[in-house]
Enzyme design. Sequence first.
Site, PDB file in Angstrom:
ATOM      1  N   ASN A  28       0.611  -1.182  -0.035  1.00  0.00           N
ATOM      2  CA  ASN A  28      -0.052  -0.361  -0.410  1.00  0.00           C
ATOM      3  C   ASN A  28       1.413   1.120   0.010  1.00  0.00           C
ATOM      4  O   ASN A  28       0.168   2.006   0.224  1.00  0.00           O
ATOM      5  CB  ASN A  28      -0.890  -0.197   0.890  1.00  0.00           C
ATOM      6  CG  ASN A  28      -0.189  -0.248   2.267  1.00  0.00           C
ATOM      7  OD1 ASN A  28       1.300  -0.441   2.546  1.00  0.00           O
ATOM      8  ND2 ASN A  28      -0.556   0.220   3.634  1.00  0.00           N
ATOM      9  N   ASP A  34       3.407  -5.913   5.044  1.00  0.00           N
ATOM     10  CA  ASP A  34       2.294  -6.154   5.586  1.00  0.00           C
ATOM     11  C   ASP A  34       1.439  -7.046   4.347  1.00  0.00           C
ATOM     12  O   ASP A  34       2.937  -7.873   4.195  1.00  0.00           O
ATOM     13  CB  ASP A  34       1.069  -4.799   4.746  1.00  0.00           C
ATOM     14  CG  ASP A  34       1.337  -4.612   2.970  1.00  0.00           C
ATOM     15  OD1 ASP A  34       1.366  -5.318   2.484  1.00  0.00           O
ATOM     16  OD2 ASP A  34       1.270  -3.039   3.177  1.00  0.00           O
ATOM     17  N   ASP A 103       4.290 -15.771  15.492  1.00  0.00           N
ATOM     18  CA  ASP A 103       5.206 -14.880  16.565  1.00  0.00           C
ATOM     19  C   ASP A 103       4.247 -15.039  18.261  1.00  0.00           C
ATOM     20  O   ASP A 103       3.354 -14.248  18.021  1.00  0.00           O
ATOM     21  CB  ASP A 103       6.411 -13.563  15.982  1.00  0.00           C
ATOM     22  CG  ASP A 103       7.425 -13.722  17.083  1.00  0.00           C
ATOM     23  OD1 ASP A 103       7.682 -13.973  18.422  1.00  0.00           O
ATOM     24  OD2 ASP A 103       8.538 -13.776  15.384  1.00  0.00           O
ATOM     25  N   ASP A 205       8.117 -16.386  21.739  1.00  0.00           N
ATOM     26  CA  ASP A 205       9.472 -14.834  21.847  1.00  0.00           C
ATOM     27  C   ASP A 205       9.994 -15.578  23.138  1.00  0.00           C
ATOM     28  O   ASP A 205       9.809 -15.936  23.869  1.00  0.00           O
ATOM     29  CB  ASP A 205       9.291 -13.703  22.140  1.00  0.00           C
ATOM     30  CG  ASP A 205      10.047 -12.600  22.311  1.00  0.00           C
ATOM     31  OD1 ASP A 205      10.947 -12.597  20.685  1.00  0.00           O
ATOM     32  OD2 ASP A 205       9.871 -12.099  22.962  1.00  0.00           O
ATOM     33  N   HIS A 329      15.916 -11.983  12.556  1.00  0.00           N
ATOM     34  CA  HIS A 329      15.953 -10.406  12.539  1.00  0.00           C
ATOM     35  C   HIS A 329      16.940 -10.148  13.649  1.00  0.00           C
ATOM     36  O   HIS A 329      16.871  -8.790  13.992  1.00  0.00           O
ATOM     37  CB  HIS A 329      14.830 -10.400  12.819  1.00  0.00           C
ATOM     38  CG  HIS A 329      14.383 -10.709  14.174  1.00  0.00           C
ATOM     39  ND1 HIS A 329      13.992 -11.937  13.967  1.00  0.00           N
ATOM     40  CD2 HIS A 329      13.955 -10.126  15.463  1.00  0.00           C
ATOM     41  CE1 HIS A 329      13.518 -12.152  15.882  1.00  0.00           C
ATOM     42  NE2 HIS A 329      12.992 -10.459  16.246  1.00  0.00           N
ATOM     43  N   ASP A 330      17.623 -10.842  14.530  1.00  0.00           N
ATOM     44  CA  ASP A 330      18.566 -10.537  16.115  1.00  0.00           C
ATOM     45  C   ASP A 330      20.264 -10.684  15.328  1.00  0.00           C
ATOM     46  O   ASP A 330      21.219 -10.212  16.352  1.00  0.00           O
ATOM     47  CB  ASP A 330      17.938 -10.878  17.524  1.00  0.00           C
ATOM     48  CG  ASP A 330      16.530 -11.034  17.626  1.00  0.00           C
ATOM     49  OD1 ASP A 330      16.356  -9.396  17.284  1.00  0.00           O
ATOM     50  OD2 ASP A 330      15.534 -11.510  18.661  1.00  0.00           O
TER      51      ASP A 330
HETATM   52  C1  NOJ Z   1      13.283 -12.007  20.802  1.00  0.00           C
HETATM   53  C2  NOJ Z   1      13.307 -10.853  19.870  1.00  0.00           C
HETATM   54  O1  NOJ Z   1      14.005 -11.973  18.932  1.00  0.00           O
HETATM   55  C3  NOJ Z   1      13.822  -9.595  19.657  1.00  0.00           C
HETATM   56  O2  NOJ Z   1      13.421  -8.810  18.614  1.00  0.00           O
HETATM   57  C4  NOJ Z   1      13.045  -8.962  20.292  1.00  0.00           C
HETATM   58  O3  NOJ Z   1      14.071  -7.187  20.867  1.00  0.00           O
HETATM   59  C5  NOJ Z   1      13.555  -9.850  22.057  1.00  0.00           C
HETATM   60  N1  NOJ Z   1      13.280 -11.268  22.501  1.00  0.00           N
HETATM   61  C6  NOJ Z   1      12.145  -8.631  22.538  1.00  0.00           C
HETATM   62  O4  NOJ Z   1      10.930  -8.908  22.820  1.00  0.00           O
END
Ligand code: NOJ
Length: 537
Positions: A28, A34, A103, A205, A329-330
């Site tokens: 969008n 999205d 998630d 998580d 993503h971390d």
């Molecule tokens: C783990 C997640 O993968 C991360 O991206 C997040 O910042 C922390 N948990 C807190 O939720």
Amino acid sequence: MKTESNKYLWWQQGIIYQIYPRSYQDSNADGVGDLKGIISRLDYIKELGIKAIWVSPVFPSPMADFGYDISDYKNIHPLFGNLNDFDQLLQEVHARDMKLILDFVPNHSSDQHPWFIESRSSRNNPKRDWYIWKDPKPDGSEPNNWQSMFGGSAWQWDGNTSQYYYHSFLKEQPDLNWRNPDVQYAMLDVMRFWFNKGIDGFRIDVLWHLMKDPEFRDNPVNPDYRPGQPSFNKYIQVNNSDGPDVLEVVRRMRMLTNVHKDRVLIGEIYLPLDKLMKYYGQHNKGVHLPFNFLLLSLPWEADKIAASITQYEAALPPNGWPNWVLGNHDQVRIASRVGLAQARIAAMLLLTLRGTPTIYYGDEIGMHDVPIPEEEVQDPQGLNMPELNVSRDPARTPMQWSEYRYAGFSPHKPWLRLPDNYKRLNVSVQEGRRLSMLNLYKRLISFRQKEPALMVGSYTQVYADKQQLAFLRTYGKTQFLVVLNLTHRPCYFKPKDFRFSGKIELATYPEPEGKMVKNVINLSGDEGVIVRLHDAR
Ligand code: NOJ
């Protein structure tokens, strides 16, 4: 192929693909990905050979931690769409015989969640005990020395009610009190809500954070702490997580999951092997897949990696199913960590090991970490600890689909910038090139998925030294030998006590494919091969 391997479940046979929804596809024109965008890319994901898509949080959130701070667990953030879009996504995923994993963020909510707004409103509010509130020490300081994963004390003073509340992450992410049965009930109800909609599982998580030491004892000082490391490293993280009763909570989550057919629970757990294994639960009644992050943290050295694989295999409980992760993503992207040439080896490793592989979006085209100028950093981990260069933005940039403006991700300027080289590093260019990373991924995946030995067969280590590692995958009479050179220099695979002969079926670059080999394989730098053995010994 109809084989005995059909007795394995979809999450054992199939491959998981993680989507960071802000960055996959914008439909969008607001510069943020999205749900409709994801729907438009499902054919690509299917063609890649993926079985299950895990989507990072898409729920209402003030976005202090980009969706990991949830203010409504049973809805969709308008940025990503609405519940109808979600239903459509689920239906379209299922129509392609794929699965959808959401998630679940049970450890903390947003400070804007109505539960926390109530909880902080007064000491005797019925929701007060839904979060973790403590009095200061007599000198007014924090109740203990626990540190936030995002820097500084994990305790935040609330002047209004004169107590501290606890947050493992940002102060905008207060930890829920999982020892309160009402919290457990409410959170299990969230799981039920999405299961009833028909989702196929959850990635949970920071699962090991749910239960803390009931006495809130200080963490011991870490003698190895060096200035320049995040403040949480000052202490050994033993009392603020992995509390004795966390496994009981996991068991309850699993019981609820079992009510629904064929679902999966995946736990995000960064713990040493012995502690990680406990999350499979007694008699495997815990999570199905406690994420195995070994490949994220090990030095890229063949003998160390081989030893760790063996340790991991040996530590698994009976019938505990293994899994492997190369990126998320971390973390720093694999192509940035080991370089593009070795990223091909990493792909072959991930897709030939025993256990469910998880692929992080974009790794299949060799996306690398993108330098984000300081003034554009958005990740709170980066903003809170600027001197440590720990922003996770570089690994969260928009998917590079094509050479068009903004890489075909969006017609609008994306929320995070693209790398300068996206015009040559993208899906559309790679689709047309036989030697591309994308084609390597596709070939590896389709080979794995049609060969039960690679998909579900047993694992035996054969050889490892400083440069190379080799292992066997066996199913019935079929046996593959995988040999990987983890360096840029050529080497000879010639183990003394292992005789073999066979045909190279697949290689990181196709030239050796089809070649017959016997007792020796000469490997180029950055080369890996999968050999179909003639007679198994
Ligand atoms: C783990 C997640 O993968 C991360 O991206 C997040 O910042 C922390 N948990 C807190 O939720």
